[in-house]
Every structure is written in structure tokens, then in C-alpha cells.
Design an enzyme around this catalytic site. Structure first.
Site, PDB file in Angstrom:
ATOM      1  N   CYS A   2       1.050  -1.077  -0.033  1.00  0.00           N
ATOM      2  CA  CYS A   2       0.061   0.006  -0.002  1.00  0.00           C
ATOM      3  C   CYS A   2       0.944   1.095   0.043  1.00  0.00           C
ATOM      4  O   CYS A   2       1.494   1.525   1.040  1.00  0.00           O
ATOM      5  CB  CYS A   2      -0.901   0.029   1.182  1.00  0.00           C
ATOM      6  SG  CYS A   2      -1.898   1.342   1.439  1.00  0.00           S
ATOM      7  N   GLU A 105      -3.322   1.307  -6.222  1.00  0.00           N
ATOM      8  CA  GLU A 105      -2.334   0.436  -6.643  1.00  0.00           C
ATOM      9  C   GLU A 105      -2.397   0.477  -8.368  1.00  0.00           C
ATOM     10  O   GLU A 105      -2.993   1.115  -9.031  1.00  0.00           O
ATOM     11  CB  GLU A 105      -2.737  -1.077  -6.513  1.00  0.00           C
ATOM     12  CG  GLU A 105      -2.929  -1.394  -5.152  1.00  0.00           C
ATOM     13  CD  GLU A 105      -1.637  -1.420  -4.409  1.00  0.00           C
ATOM     14  OE1 GLU A 105      -0.644  -1.221  -5.123  1.00  0.00           O
ATOM     15  OE2 GLU A 105      -1.374  -1.590  -3.191  1.00  0.00           O
TER      16      GLU A 105
END
Length: 226
Positions: A2, A105
């Protein structure tokens, strides 16, 4: 991993959702990147005493010999937290929540990396499980830093990346933030993959790749949600 996320709501919404006992100077963020100071929620033995403040994203643990001498991980794998005694110490004593309403992402397509934003289907806030620590600087000052825990992705996220942040269900937040809980065996089971049926995703503009760009159009969809 992340490495970018968002929290675009008001301070009032944060206080209401997480039952916070204080507020601080805060502005919505659309492209939060490692190395920046980020909102974080620290718990207590009483739910109504949760407090929000800022931690720098990128862990400098108290055992580091110097601030810039280590890896300063922005993420820790749930598996590592469970296995390494040094991180278990933080797990049992230095837990926090990172409030968010989405994370990014990058999906690879040939030589192109396309950013994708993941959110809740109801576009609600959520808390990412994190650890923090305090490093004592040579002049005696204190540096407070954090790292977000990641786990195996659900099928939605797996289409783009092989890790995702640990998103805690609302019912698990109190246990995670309860400082009276110091047994790893009670905490490790919380580090699970969040259900895909409660999430959705959409592509956003590649300007998100610029960590210095933090404007509202970062979260505008390029294509329909799926």
C-alpha cells in the site's frame, strides 16, 4: 503493498465515524505518499478516548541506530508481524489506525502502469491496521512514525496487485485500538483479507503517479466502476 491512499472527508466526518475525542488541523488528501505526515488514530482503554494526530509514514523503530540508516518500511506484511519478535513488540503495544476512503495500486499493461483506486461500495471511510513507534533523535527530540500492515489480496485487488492493506471491519477497530490488549494471539487473527464483495475499483488519471500532486481530480474515474 500500500503505497498511496486517500482520505477526502471532513474532520467532522472523521470524528463521527471513528468516535474521536479530539480534532486537529486537517485538510482532505487525494494522493497521500510515503514520507509524508499522515492522520493516525491512537486508542486507549476507553473507546471515547481515541485520539487523532499525525505520524510520518515510514517506520523508524526505536531500536534504529540512526533515523536514515534503516529501511523505514511503509508496509509490514501481516506474516512478518506475526513471526518476528521485534515487530510483535509493536503489535502488542504500538497499534494505530490509518483512516482512509480509498487506496491506489498500479496495473501493468505492457510498458504502461495504470493507477486504480479501490474504495468501499458505499464510499464509506475505513481504517487500515498500522503500527507506530517513537525514535529518540540525537538532540533528544522525538520522531513518531508508522507503517501500514498488508495481507493477501482479495480477488478484486488481486487483478492489480499481490498485496493489499489490512482493512479492519468496524467491529474489530475497538479491539485493535484497545491498549489494554497486549496478547498477540488476540490480535493476529484480525489481520485478514477484506471481502471483495464490499469493495469496488476504478481507473484514475496517471497524474496520481506524481507524489507532489494532491488535487481533487486525482479521484475522478476514467472508466465506470467495476
Amino acid at each position: 503493498m500500500c503505497g498511496r491512499y486517500t482520505v477526502t472527508v471532513t474532520m467532522e466526518e472523521l470524528m463521527l465515524h471513528f468516535m474521536l475525542g479530539n480534532s486537529f488541523q486537517y485538510s482532505p488528501r487525494y494522493n497521500i505518499a510515503p514520507g509524508q505526515w499522515i492522520p493516525a488514530i491512537i486508542g486507549s482503554e476507553a473507546a471515547d478516548q481515541r485520539r487523532i494526530g499525525e505520524l510520518r509514514w515510514g517506520l523508524v523503530p526505536h531500536w534504529s541506530k540512526e533515523e536514515k540508516g534503516g529501511a523505514q518500511p511503509i508496509n509490514l506484511r501481516a506474516e512478518t508481524v506475526a513471526e518476528k519478535p521485534s515487530f510483535q513488540q509493536l503489535l502488542t503495544r504500538k497499534r494505530c489506525l490509518i483512516p482512509a476512503d480509498g487506496f491506489y495500486e498500479w496495473k501493468k499493461s505492457g510498458n504502461v502502469k495504470q493507477p486504480v483506486r479501490f474504495i468501499m461500495k458505499d464510499q464509506s471511510l475505513f481504517g487500515m491496521a498500522a503500527l507506530y513507534d517513537t525514535w529518540i533523535q540525537p538532540d533528544g527530540g522525538k520522531l513518531h512514525t508508522c507503517t501500514i500492515i498488508t495481507t493477501e489480496p482479495n480477488p478484486l485487488v488481486a487483478e492489480v496487485h499481490n498485496r493489499m492493506p489490512v482493512i479492519l471491519p468496524r467491529e474489530a477497530e475497538s479491539l485493535w485500538l484497545d491498549r489494554s490488549v497486549t496478547e498477540a494471539k488476540k490480535l493476529i487473527p484480525l489481520l485478514q483479507t477484506f471481502p471483495e464483495e464490499q469493495m469496488r475499483a476504478y481507473e484514475v488519471d496517471r497524474k496520481v503517479g506524481n507524489s507532489r500532486y494532491d488535487e481533487a481530480d486525482c479521484i475522478e474515474p476514467l472508466q465506470a466502476l467495476w
